[in-house]
Design an enzyme around this catalytic site. Structure first.
Site, PDB file in Angstrom:
ATOM      1  N   TYR A 125      30.981  -0.651  11.241  1.00 52.67           N
ATOM      2  CA  TYR A 125      31.931   0.481  11.153  1.00 52.67           C
ATOM      3  C   TYR A 125      31.219   1.765  10.726  1.00 52.67           C
ATOM      4  CZ  TYR A 125      34.979  -3.600  10.756  1.00 52.67           C
ATOM      5  OH  TYR A 125      35.577  -4.801  10.945  1.00 52.67           O
ATOM      6  N   LYS A 132      11.943  -8.872 -10.277  1.00 54.32           N
ATOM      7  CA  LYS A 132      13.209  -8.643 -10.979  1.00 54.32           C
ATOM      8  C   LYS A 132      14.022  -9.901 -10.742  1.00 54.32           C
ATOM      9  CE  LYS A 132      16.212  -6.152 -13.278  1.00 54.32           C
ATOM     10  NZ  LYS A 132      16.051  -5.825 -14.704  1.00 54.32           N
ATOM     11  N   ASP A 160      11.436  -3.535 -14.868  1.00 54.71           N
ATOM     12  CA  ASP A 160      11.829  -2.532 -15.876  1.00 54.71           C
ATOM     13  C   ASP A 160      10.887  -2.581 -17.081  1.00 54.71           C
ATOM     14  OD1 ASP A 160      12.987  -5.055 -16.027  1.00 54.71           O
ATOM     15  OD2 ASP A 160      14.736  -4.399 -17.142  1.00 54.71           O
ATOM     16  N   ASP A 217       5.140   0.139  -4.564  1.00 54.71           N
ATOM     17  CA  ASP A 217       5.161   1.570  -4.247  1.00 54.71           C
ATOM     18  C   ASP A 217       5.612   2.384  -5.460  1.00 54.71           C
ATOM     19  OD1 ASP A 217       4.833   3.731  -2.484  1.00 54.71           O
ATOM     20  OD2 ASP A 217       6.980   3.806  -2.125  1.00 54.71           O
ATOM     21  N   ASP A 250       3.236   5.184  -8.182  1.00 53.23           N
ATOM     22  CA  ASP A 250       3.473   6.599  -8.521  1.00 53.23           C
ATOM     23  C   ASP A 250       3.435   6.770 -10.036  1.00 53.23           C
ATOM     24  OD1 ASP A 250       3.878   7.287  -5.816  1.00 53.23           O
ATOM     25  OD2 ASP A 250       5.402   8.753  -6.372  1.00 53.23           O
TER      26      ASP A 250
HETATM   27  N1  GGG Z   1      -0.184   8.910   2.179  1.00 48.66           N
HETATM   28  C1  GGG Z   1       0.741   8.295   2.999  1.00 48.66           C
HETATM   29  C2  GGG Z   1       2.132   8.835   2.899  1.00 48.66           C
HETATM   30  O1  GGG Z   1       2.496   9.742   3.575  1.00 48.66           O
HETATM   31  N2  GGG Z   1       2.924   8.263   2.017  1.00 48.66           N
HETATM   32  C3  GGG Z   1       4.266   8.689   1.855  1.00 48.66           C
HETATM   33  C4  GGG Z   1       5.219   7.594   1.604  1.00 48.66           C
HETATM   34  O2  GGG Z   1       6.343   7.864   1.230  1.00 48.66           O
HETATM   35  N3  GGG Z   1       4.832   6.378   1.768  1.00 48.66           N
HETATM   36  C5  GGG Z   1       5.694   5.313   1.531  1.00 48.66           C
HETATM   37  C6  GGG Z   1       5.006   4.029   1.472  1.00 48.66           C
HETATM   38  O3  GGG Z   1       3.799   3.973   1.384  1.00 48.66           O
HETATM   39  O4  GGG Z   1       5.691   3.024   1.459  1.00 48.66           O
END
Ligand code: GGG
Length: 353
Positions: free
Chosen positions: A144, A188, A221, A245, A249
């Site tokens: 939907y 998790k 967490d 991922d 960061d």
């Molecule tokens: N350097 C690669 C790039 O553009 N990464 C951006 C991104 O959001 N990557 C997500 C991922 O690696 O899963």
């Protein structure tokens, strides 16, 4: 030795940092008797806006003969992010079975961590991210769609084959690094009672083959909290595609800057090319202004050299980057300096001479 390298600068600052990484690779090659032949592919969001796809239909066939792929970044405000990722990065990682994404986090001398009381050299760990399935498997659908009762379903996929091999890779890495010999698995499983309970079970089973590696299992967490509270305690971490991922960061932030974080998408069996790219994205807010830090791209090149067996060249690059950071005279804005992208590369090249 001679290597064919596919260059995909991609979008935004990817177009600025890939040429800088190439200059460093060429210099490392000259100094160590290694030859590179580069071929550049203009794929990414501009290509999408012209042709309706992120890369041509035969892209994977064209990439397969290369020894490695050196990628910048993808992402453009004019194209939805799920289109850029699913149209370029993810098909390459999956088709070439690049199942282990290796992301080191190092607090280098000459840089600053936002964490009080941590010293350079104290933080040095690696995150191994499962790279071909998990939450990135793109299994799901809509019902939907667009209507008042719309439904979106997305399923994470954890296979025995995929889970076991990436955990085994991480154990081997913990052994090879020869540091603390410690592996932390991140899930998790209290909330995700199928896939992640399964991951925990496989982790426990595989650990029996590595009695010399200390293990711990953390909920994601708690792992995030510990990356801030005690990042020096980690050696190797292994987690699913999404968690890997996110953790990386955070790892980049606690070690000074996303502009220093490299990554390697590895096919450890070497049945297809591996791909080397910075952790950062295309940073459209600073693209085209010469502000991007090229060091994450350069350090990704260093990982490529190591994977190709060019250890001497890899060390040259690593030592030059460390020297530039230690001296602290030529740094981009993210590290508190005012140098341009090209000036930082020039400083790295000067240290390699
Ligand atoms: N350097 C690669 C790039 O553009 N990464 C951006 C991104 O959001 N990557 C997500 C991922 O690696 O899963």
């Amino acid at each position: 030795m001679s290597y064919r390298i596919a260059l995909i600068p991609g979008d935004g600052i990817g177009k600025e940092v890939v040429p800088e990484g190439r200059r460093v690779l060429e210099r490392a090659g000259e100094l160590t008797g290694t030859r590179f032949s580069f071929e550049e592919f203009p794929w990414g969001s501009e290509y999408y806006l012209e042709c309706g796809r992120m890369m041509p239909a035969d892209a994977l066939e064209r990439l397969r003969p290369f020894e490695a792929i050196y990628l910048g970044a993808v992402g453009d405000p004019r194209v939805p992010d799920h289109v850029t990722l699913n149209g370029l990065l993810l098909p390459i990682r999956r088709a070439f079975d690049q199942y282990a994404c290796v992301r080191p986090a190092v607090f280098y001398e000459g840089t600053r961590s936002p964490l009080a009381g941590k010293r350079p050299g104290q933080i040095d760990f690696v995150v191994v991210r499962e790279n071909t399935e998990g939450e990135y498997a793109q299994v799901g659908g809509h019902v939907y769609e667009g209507g008042a009762q719309e439904v979106a379903v997305q399923t994470a996929v954890f296979t025995r084959h995929g889970t076991e091999r990436v955990i085994r890779f991480a154990f081997e890495l913990a052994r090879k690094r020869g540091g603390k010999r410690q592996l932390t698995s991140v899930t998790k499983s209290n909330a995700q009672g199928y896939g992640m309970v399964f991951w925990d079970r496989v982790f426990k089973e595989v650990s029996r083959d590595y009695p010399d590696v200390a293990t711990e299992s953390l909920l994601v967490d708690a792992a995030c909290m510990d990356l801030v509270r005690r990042p020096e305690a980690f050696d190797v971490m292994v987690g699913s595609n999404l968690f890997g991922d996110i953790l990386t960061d955070l790892a980049a932030a606690v070690t000074g800057s996303l502009g220093l974080a490299p990554s390697a998408n590895l096919n450890p069996a070497r049945t297809a090319p591996s791909m080397f790219e910075p952790v950062h994205g295309s940073a459209p807010d600073i693209a085209g202004r010469g502000l991007a830090n090229p060091l994450a791209q350069i350090l990704s090149g260093r990982m490529m050299l190591e994977f190709l067996g060019q250890q001497q060249a890899a060390e040259l690059v690593e030592n030059a980057v460390r020297a530039v950071l230690r001296e602290g005279r030529v740094l981009t804005r993210d590290l508190g300096g005012s140098a341009s992208t090209g000036e930082v590369t020039d400083a790295v090249l000067a240290c390699m001479a």
